[in-house]
Design a protein around this motif. Structure first.
Motif, PDB file in Angstrom:
ATOM      1  N   ALA A  45      12.685  58.128 -22.798  1.00 47.32           N
ATOM      2  CA  ALA A  45      13.386  56.938 -22.302  1.00 47.32           C
ATOM      3  C   ALA A  45      14.431  57.306 -21.262  1.00 47.32           C
ATOM      4  N   ALA A  46      15.146  58.391 -21.504  1.00 47.88           N
ATOM      5  CA  ALA A  46      16.189  58.809 -20.567  1.00 47.88           C
ATOM      6  C   ALA A  46      15.581  59.143 -19.207  1.00 47.88           C
ATOM      7  N   ALA A  47      14.442  59.830 -19.194  1.00 42.49           N
ATOM      8  CA  ALA A  47      13.797  60.210 -17.936  1.00 42.49           C
ATOM      9  C   ALA A  47      13.179  59.011 -17.233  1.00 42.49           C
ATOM     10  N   PHE A  48      12.550  58.123 -17.993  1.00 48.45           N
ATOM     11  CA  PHE A  48      11.897  56.943 -17.409  1.00 48.45           C
ATOM     12  C   PHE A  48      12.936  56.024 -16.761  1.00 48.45           C
ATOM     13  N   SER A  49      14.048  55.806 -17.448  1.00 45.36           N
ATOM     14  CA  SER A  49      15.103  54.959 -16.885  1.00 45.36           C
ATOM     15  C   SER A  49      15.771  55.639 -15.689  1.00 45.36           C
ATOM     16  N   TYR A  50      15.899  56.959 -15.745  1.00 46.14           N
ATOM     17  CA  TYR A  50      16.452  57.701 -14.611  1.00 46.14           C
ATOM     18  C   TYR A  50      15.549  57.536 -13.389  1.00 46.14           C
ATOM     19  N   VAL A  96      19.832  51.577 -25.032  1.00 44.75           N
ATOM     20  CA  VAL A  96      19.575  51.775 -26.456  1.00 44.75           C
ATOM     21  C   VAL A  96      19.055  53.191 -26.661  1.00 44.75           C
ATOM     22  N   SER A  97      19.593  53.893 -27.645  1.00 47.27           N
ATOM     23  CA  SER A  97      19.106  55.214 -28.025  1.00 47.27           C
ATOM     24  C   SER A  97      18.998  56.122 -26.804  1.00 47.27           C
ATOM     25  N   GLY A  98      17.799  56.651 -26.495  1.00 45.01           N
ATOM     26  CA  GLY A  98      17.658  57.548 -25.354  1.00 45.01           C
ATOM     27  C   GLY A  98      18.088  56.919 -24.046  1.00 45.01           C
ATOM     28  N   GLY A  99      17.828  55.618 -23.870  1.00 41.56           N
ATOM     29  CA  GLY A  99      18.237  54.929 -22.652  1.00 41.56           C
ATOM     30  C   GLY A  99      19.736  54.828 -22.493  1.00 41.56           C
ATOM     31  N   SER A 100      20.480  54.910 -23.599  1.00 38.19           N
ATOM     32  CA  SER A 100      21.938  54.791 -23.516  1.00 38.19           C
ATOM     33  C   SER A 100      22.562  56.003 -22.820  1.00 38.19           C
ATOM     34  N   PHE A 101      21.920  57.167 -22.900  1.00 40.13           N
ATOM     35  CA  PHE A 101      22.456  58.358 -22.237  1.00 40.13           C
ATOM     36  C   PHE A 101      22.455  58.164 -20.718  1.00 40.13           C
ATOM     37  N   THR A 102      21.321  57.690 -20.177  1.00 38.71           N
ATOM     38  CA  THR A 102      21.240  57.464 -18.734  1.00 38.71           C
ATOM     39  C   THR A 102      22.200  56.362 -18.313  1.00 38.71           C
ATOM     40  N   ALA A 103      22.270  55.290 -19.116  1.00 37.59           N
ATOM     41  CA  ALA A 103      23.161  54.178 -18.776  1.00 37.59           C
ATOM     42  C   ALA A 103      24.619  54.618 -18.759  1.00 37.59           C
ATOM     43  N   PHE A 149      28.670  47.272 -15.468  1.00 34.40           N
ATOM     44  CA  PHE A 149      29.091  47.116 -16.858  1.00 34.40           C
ATOM     45  C   PHE A 149      28.014  47.721 -17.751  1.00 34.40           C
ATOM     46  N   ILE A 150      28.387  48.723 -18.567  1.00 34.35           N
ATOM     47  CA  ILE A 150      27.439  49.432 -19.419  1.00 34.35           C
ATOM     48  C   ILE A 150      27.549  48.913 -20.849  1.00 34.35           C
ATOM     49  N   MET A 151      26.415  48.522 -21.422  1.00 30.51           N
ATOM     50  CA  MET A 151      26.394  47.988 -22.789  1.00 30.51           C
ATOM     51  C   MET A 151      25.484  48.868 -23.646  1.00 30.51           C
ATOM     52  N   ALA A 152      26.072  49.890 -24.283  1.00 32.34           N
ATOM     53  CA  ALA A 152      25.328  50.753 -25.193  1.00 32.34           C
ATOM     54  C   ALA A 152      25.405  50.152 -26.593  1.00 32.34           C
ATOM     55  N   SER A 153      24.264  50.055 -27.269  1.00 33.42           N
ATOM     56  CA  SER A 153      24.259  49.372 -28.559  1.00 33.42           C
ATOM     57  C   SER A 153      23.744  50.255 -29.679  1.00 33.42           C
ATOM     58  N   ALA A 154      24.257  49.978 -30.876  1.00 32.13           N
ATOM     59  CA  ALA A 154      23.835  50.626 -32.111  1.00 32.13           C
ATOM     60  C   ALA A 154      23.547  49.526 -33.129  1.00 32.13           C
ATOM     61  N   THR A 155      23.257  49.923 -34.370  1.00 23.89           N
ATOM     62  CA  THR A 155      22.921  48.956 -35.419  1.00 23.89           C
ATOM     63  C   THR A 155      23.837  49.144 -36.614  1.00 23.89           C
ATOM     64  N   ASP A 156      24.428  48.064 -37.098  1.00 23.73           N
ATOM     65  CA  ASP A 156      25.209  48.074 -38.334  1.00 23.73           C
ATOM     66  C   ASP A 156      24.219  48.189 -39.488  1.00 23.73           C
ATOM     67  N   ILE A 157      24.199  49.338 -40.152  1.00 17.21           N
ATOM     68  CA  ILE A 157      23.176  49.587 -41.166  1.00 17.21           C
ATOM     69  C   ILE A 157      23.332  48.662 -42.370  1.00 17.21           C
ATOM     70  N   SER A 158      24.523  48.121 -42.590  1.00 16.67           N
ATOM     71  CA  SER A 158      24.736  47.233 -43.740  1.00 16.67           C
ATOM     72  C   SER A 158      24.123  45.860 -43.530  1.00 16.67           C
TER      73      SER A 158
END
Length: 483
Positions: free
Chosen positions: A66-71, A102-109, A184-193
């Motif tokens: 994902a990081a390479a594809f988005s790059y 998201v995930s790998g894409g968040s690094f490039t973002a 504006f960078i929006m990196a997201s995670a998930t609340d496991i609860s």
């Protein structure tokens, strides 16, 4: 065995290392939540290049793939200039306003938000063509880290965050993004609860009564890519209910309604989930895992915003984006679908294979539905405007048919950049075979970048956008050659 002084020193060093502990980083509290301060969509609008165009990139999950594809998409936008009718030249990348990751894409973002053009100097060396996964494993098996890994709240993801900080982010925080002028960078995670989506913006951190500016980008990247079981959750302190946080006025009228207006019901549910953080007595900690669990293509926030715009227009209420005439969404989806031979044999697949499919298939199907929903919204708005014009609404907007067809004036360009868009079936098969991990062969990285370029430039929707803005491509370099 003869016990020597050197042996005793060595033994003491090992004991100290194994018994050592680490304290996880703590996000600091705030005493007052100001909706107009911090790293938010509202505060970043002053850096947007145009009042009439809103350009959004959505980077999916998928590790280095994902990081390479988005790059690769960023490379295309950077290298491609458009010439407008007035003769002015501009790079497409400079028109980008928002990037979700998201995930790998968040690094490039996150890295592009931090470094801008400087990212293209060494991102391949520092991250894409590096065995990040091997380095993570080596650190996990290093006895010097075992004491820290055994500490409360300091797990494998904190170890990963340290590595990401060293090789990519250099101690940068969201305060550094806030002081910058990039998108504006929006990196997201998930609340496991709750399974809810947690985006690293001050809007969400206001609900935590916490200051996002002091949070390191490496922890956001670690949380966004914390694959359950493989990596530990990233833990945040929740001080909710202690900073006079209130939801925005426009949201209150929707939340308090017994029948929320369509189609904004999903966003309203998220707002209600955010209100649950005010109970810091029962929820003093928030545990975050991979953002792909709740949204693997980074599209939920985009869809929620579009549906909110539609709902507000339906109620005849103003919105912050009333002047926007074009909403461009480039969905960079690195979802891979490697084939299996399970149906060719009577024997059922093994437990591990079933576990992978059981977690991956629902995520993959939602990824597909999110892109299709974006296209549906675009079609609905186009149809509403067409019927409204046929009904003479521009002359008499109060006609019943006109008020019933209140949709935003903005034209949506839904540009799908995914492997399936390639014409080369052999290349599709190759890309689908690339695993979701943080190490890929250099050849795979280059072919992912080249594929992103081919797909974007061949996209009919992308070509429609260029035609509608009266632009033509110039100085477009040849695609990367396969090694």
């Amino acid at each position: 065995m003869k016990i020597t002084p050197a042996f005793l020193v060595c033994l003491a060093t090992m004991v100290a290392a194994l018994s050592g502990c680490a304290t996880r980083p703590v996000n600091p509290p705030i005493t007052h939540a100001d909706l107009n301060q911090g790293y938010t969509f509202q505060s970043r609008q002053k850096h947007f290049k145009s009042d009439e165009n809103l350009v959004i990139l959505a980077f999916s999950g998928g590790g280095t793939r994902a990081a390479a594809f988005s790059y690769g998409v960023l490379e295309v936008l950077r290298r491609t200039e458009v010439v407008t009718k007035s003769g002015a030249k501009a790079r497409l990348i400079d028109a980008v306003d928002v990037i979700t990751g998201v995930s790998g894409g968040s690094f490039t973002a996150l890295a592009y938000g931090l470094y801008g053009d400087k990212l293209f100097d060494d991102y391949e060396e520092r991250f894409l063509k590096r065995d990040v996964q091997g380095e993570l494993i080596a650190r996990a098996f290093n006895p010097g880290n075992w004491g820290s890994l055994a500490s409360t709240g300091w797990g494998r993801s904190e170890l990963a965050a340290q590595l990401y900080d060293e090789i990519l982010f250099n101690g940068a925080t969201f305060g550094d993004l806030d002081r910058g002028t990039g998108p504006f960078i929006m990196a997201s995670a998930t609340d496991i609860s709750t399974g809810g989506r947690v985006v690293f913006t001050q809007n969400i951190f206001n609900a935590f009564c916490s200051n996002l500016d002091d949070v390191r980008l490496s922890r956001a990247a670690a949380a966004s890519s914390a694959v359950p079981v493989v990596l530990s959750p990233v833990t945040l302190n929740n001080y909710g209910g202690t900073c006079e946080f209130v939801i925005p006025p426009w949201a209150r009228q929707f939340i308090e309604s017994p029948n929320p207006p369509r189609p904004a019901a999903r966003l309203i549910r998220e707002l209600r989930e955010a209100q649950s953080y005010s109970d810091n007595k029962h929820r003093p900690y928030i545990h975050l895992v991979d953002g792909g669990v709740s949204d693997n293509v980074g599209m939920r926030g985009v869809l929620d915003a579009l549906q909110l715009l539609e709902a507000l227009h339906g109620e005849g209420l103003p919105t912050p984006l009333d002047r926007v005439r074009r909403i461009v969404v480039i969905v960079v989806n690195s979802l891979s679908s490697p084939p299996t031979d399970w149906d060719e044999t009577e024997s059922a697949p093994g437990t591990f294979g079933i576990l992978l499919k059981a977690t991956g298939v629902p995520i993959d199907h939602y990824s597909y539905e999110a892109v299709e929903l974006l296209k549906d919204i675009s079609a609905r708005w186009q149809t509403g405007r067409r019927i409204r014009n046929l009904a003479a609404c521009p002359n008499d907007p109060q006609l019943p048919v006109c008020t019933a067809l209140r949709v935003p004036e903005a034209e949506i360009y839904a540009i799908d950049v995914s492997f399936a868009m390639l014409k080369d079936k052999d290349e599709i098969a190759y890309l689908n075979e690339q695993p979701t991990s943080f190490v890929l062969p250099p050849e795979a990285v280059d072919r992912l970048r080249a594929a992103a370029r081919t797909i974007l430039l061949d996209s009919p929707e992308f070509q429609r956008l260029l035609k509608d803005v009266g632009a033509q491509l110039v100085d477009s370099p040849k695609p990367l050659e396969k090694k």
